[in-house]
Enzyme design. Structure first.
Site, PDB file in Angstrom:
ATOM      1  N   SER A  77       1.401   3.969  -3.007  1.00 55.68           N
ATOM      2  CA  SER A  77       1.087   5.273  -2.973  1.00 55.68           C
ATOM      3  C   SER A  77       2.345   6.239  -3.495  1.00 55.68           C
ATOM      4  O   SER A  77       2.300   7.328  -3.946  1.00 55.68           O
ATOM      5  CB  SER A  77       0.819   5.768  -1.465  1.00 55.68           C
ATOM      6  OG  SER A  77       1.830   5.601  -0.624  1.00 55.68           O
ATOM      7  N   LYS A  78       3.555   5.917  -3.266  1.00 51.34           N
ATOM      8  CA  LYS A  78       4.797   6.353  -3.617  1.00 51.34           C
ATOM      9  C   LYS A  78       5.120   6.279  -4.975  1.00 51.34           C
ATOM     10  O   LYS A  78       5.650   7.104  -5.748  1.00 51.34           O
ATOM     11  CB  LYS A  78       6.143   6.040  -2.843  1.00 51.34           C
ATOM     12  CG  LYS A  78       5.951   6.407  -1.244  1.00 51.34           C
ATOM     13  CD  LYS A  78       5.602   7.922  -1.001  1.00 51.34           C
ATOM     14  CE  LYS A  78       5.531   8.201   0.344  1.00 51.34           C
ATOM     15  NZ  LYS A  78       5.265   9.842   0.645  1.00 51.34           N
ATOM     16  N   VAL A  87       0.778  -1.116   0.019  1.00 48.40           N
ATOM     17  CA  VAL A  87       0.156   0.052   0.108  1.00 48.40           C
ATOM     18  C   VAL A  87       0.961   1.134   0.028  1.00 48.40           C
ATOM     19  O   VAL A  87       0.694   2.158  -0.747  1.00 48.40           O
ATOM     20  CB  VAL A  87      -0.891   0.180   1.338  1.00 48.40           C
ATOM     21  CG1 VAL A  87      -1.966   1.248   0.984  1.00 48.40           C
ATOM     22  CG2 VAL A  87      -1.742  -1.362   1.248  1.00 48.40           C
ATOM     23  N   TYR A  88       1.939   1.173   0.757  1.00 49.45           N
ATOM     24  CA  TYR A  88       2.729   2.516   0.748  1.00 49.45           C
ATOM     25  C   TYR A  88       3.503   2.686  -0.532  1.00 49.45           C
ATOM     26  O   TYR A  88       3.695   3.692  -1.000  1.00 49.45           O
ATOM     27  CB  TYR A  88       3.667   2.012   2.236  1.00 49.45           C
ATOM     28  CG  TYR A  88       4.777   3.260   2.093  1.00 49.45           C
ATOM     29  CD1 TYR A  88       4.373   4.483   2.761  1.00 49.45           C
ATOM     30  CD2 TYR A  88       6.180   3.159   1.850  1.00 49.45           C
ATOM     31  CE1 TYR A  88       5.305   5.297   2.826  1.00 49.45           C
ATOM     32  CE2 TYR A  88       7.102   4.090   1.993  1.00 49.45           C
ATOM     33  CZ  TYR A  88       6.656   5.449   2.451  1.00 49.45           C
ATOM     34  OH  TYR A  88       7.608   6.508   2.653  1.00 49.45           O
ATOM     35  N   ALA A  89       4.025   1.575  -0.865  1.00 49.99           N
ATOM     36  CA  ALA A  89       4.680   1.546  -2.173  1.00 49.99           C
ATOM     37  C   ALA A  89       4.128   1.684  -3.298  1.00 49.99           C
ATOM     38  O   ALA A  89       4.363   2.765  -4.211  1.00 49.99           O
ATOM     39  CB  ALA A  89       5.415   0.052  -2.508  1.00 49.99           C
TER      40      ALA A  89
END
Length: 243
Positions: free
Chosen positions: A156-157, A152-154
């Site tokens: 978003s980035k 999820v974080y990756a």
């Protein structure tokens, strides 16, 4: 030789801690005035007292659409103009996708992606009218390769990286530079959500960097001559790729 930031007016989101605070301190030391944007009103008040008159608190909850939309107008009610917008605020989700929930995913995407796009959208007319400006966004090394332990974080980035590189091209005719800085793991509150084993390995191997290192990279980006744009600066702990 870099250009001076003395007298410049910068806006930094997520300014009450971590990379945002380190960059605030670095820009103040370079002679800039900094509008510190954060949701934590009490912490902003304490920091403004400690940092002095050139640190101006701006309480904004970027997750709240109404508060986010008022940010730029409220800032322009406090300062004459905005030379620099540093979209730094963000949050983190680690672990397998199935381990999180929809509300947490929504919150991350709202802060890491939507708020960045909205802040940039809202400052463009002001910078375009002046024919000059700098926009910098905190991405991540996770925005450059598929880090399977934080999808999820990756994700978003990766979205932020695409947005920055498209806006960089779109805003060239308006005299606005758009850049990003992509750190590896930084010592900050975000690491609290890291898988315990990954965090232990990183600490033991020296695979973490301090927020001040990222702040130095942002200063380098901002102090290049106006005919130079640093598209992206990856800042990694030397031992990161050995973890």
């Amino acid at each position: 030789m870099g250009i001076s930031l003395a007298g410049k007016i910068a806006v930094i989101t997520g300014a009450a801690s971590g990379i945002g605070l380190a960059t605030t301190e670095a820009l103040l030391a370079a002679g800039a005035l900094v509008v510190m944007v954060d949701w934590n009103e009490a912490e902003l008040s304490k920091l403004a007292t400690r940092l002095g008159d050139r640190a101006i608190p701006q309480v904004t909850n970027l997750i709240d659409a109404d508060s986010c939309g008022k940010m730029v107008p409220e800032i322009l009610g406090k300062v004459d103009h905005i030379d620099i917008l540093y979209c730094n605020a963000g949050t983190y989700i680690g672990g397998d996708l199935i381990q999180t929930d929809n509300a947490t995913i929504d919150r991350m995407l709202t802060l890491n992606v939507n708020a960045v796009m909205k802040n940039v959208h809202d400052v463009i007319p002001h910078m375009s009218e002046r024919g000059s400006g700098d926009i910098v966004v905190t991405s991540s090394i996770a925005g450059h390769f598929p880090t399977y332990w934080e999808p999820v974080y990756a994700g978003s980035k990766w979205a932020v990286t695409c947005f920055v590189q498209t806006m960089r091209r779109q805003l060239i005719p308006h005299g606005i530079r758009v850049s990003q800085v992509s750190p590896g793991p930084v010592v900050s509150a975000l690491l609290a959500d890291w898988p315990e084993e990954n965090l232990r390995k990183a600490k033991e191997s020296g695979s973490l960097i301090e927020p001040s290192v990222v702040a130095d990279a942002v200063l380098y980006i901002l102090t290049r001559p106006r005919n130079v744009t640093i598209r992206d600066m990856l800042v990694l702990p030397t031992n990161f790729d050995r973890v």
